[in-house]
Design an enzyme around this catalytic site. Sequence first.
Site, PDB file in Angstrom:
ATOM      1  N   ASP A 211      56.924 -14.631  16.458  1.00  0.00           N
ATOM      2  CA  ASP A 211      55.694 -14.989  15.734  1.00  0.00           C
ATOM      3  C   ASP A 211      56.071 -15.722  14.450  1.00  0.00           C
ATOM      4  O   ASP A 211      57.247 -15.806  14.105  1.00  0.00           O
ATOM      5  CB  ASP A 211      54.887 -13.721  15.404  1.00  0.00           C
ATOM      6  CG  ASP A 211      55.660 -12.733  14.542  1.00  0.00           C
ATOM      7  OD1 ASP A 211      56.898 -12.860  14.450  1.00  0.00           O
ATOM      8  OD2 ASP A 211      55.029 -11.844  13.957  1.00  0.00           O
ATOM      9  N   ASP A 213      56.199 -15.672  10.476  1.00  0.00           N
ATOM     10  CA  ASP A 213      56.156 -14.656   9.430  1.00  0.00           C
ATOM     11  C   ASP A 213      54.904 -14.909   8.577  1.00  0.00           C
ATOM     12  O   ASP A 213      54.224 -15.929   8.717  1.00  0.00           O
ATOM     13  CB  ASP A 213      57.446 -14.718   8.595  1.00  0.00           C
ATOM     14  CG  ASP A 213      57.701 -13.441   7.804  1.00  0.00           C
ATOM     15  OD1 ASP A 213      57.431 -12.351   8.342  1.00  0.00           O
ATOM     16  OD2 ASP A 213      58.162 -13.519   6.655  1.00  0.00           O
TER      17      ASP A 213
END
Length: 290
Positions: A211, A213
Amino acid sequence: MQDEIIGIIGGSGFGDHLEGLLSDFEHIKVETPFGSPSSDILTGKMGERKIAFLNRHGKGHRFSPSDVPYRANIYALKKIGVRTLIATAAVGSLQEQIRPGELVIVEQFIDKTVRRENSFFIDAAAVHCEFANPTCAELNKFIAAAAENLKVKTHHGGTYVCMEGPQFSTRAESIMHRQWGGDLIGMTAMPEAKLAREAQICYSLIALATDYDCWKPQAEKDKHELLKEIIGNLQSATNNCLELVRAVLKGNFKLVNDECSCRKSLELAVWTQDEQISETDKEKLKLLFD
Ligand SMILES: [Zn+2]
């Protein structure tokens, strides 16, 4: 090639998939002067290549990043003959162009960890290894070459910021890590890479971006939805990574190279006079010098 063992460190998902691809596999227990490694070591063969897999977080994700027995893990792998190690690890992306699901062959680290035993030589001797290039350039080249024929996007080079955790970054920290030149944020590469260097092992790290951050503003999402998305990304990145590791192992690369500079990292590193090092410590640390 038959007697060379390639070490692999990764997560549980990775290990389960890997086991299915091996012949003659077995799980072996290895003890070390630094305690037990995270898990039994899975050994087996992929084609002609002998491999040894270690699950970094242990069975059932038992160890948090701060509690992983890094020293025992590296020592155990060296003890069974590993001289080349490919590690894999999930990370958050600090850069727009590193998208969730993609892979990065890590080149540099910024170590922010504060409560881990980061040397085999603590209380034994003053030992200073060169670490300007913390991953093996040769091995990185082979991984990059193997990645060329795969569908998954693999970024060559990248700086991994290793934080202590277990909490994730604040937004201010995340923005700062980007300003430092970080590309990825994670919690497990350190001191693993440092210890591999002290053990004179060629070490590369393939990072799996799960993902972005928290520097990147996200549309408000339901927490469960978000977690589902991250797990989905982790699964696809794990599959991609497995493809890549498989391509590396199947490729005609000289993965074990006695002449690589990583394999001579202790040559000029011991600053303590020989007579100041106890016989017990010498015995315990001898393996690292092999
Ligand atoms: Zn090397």
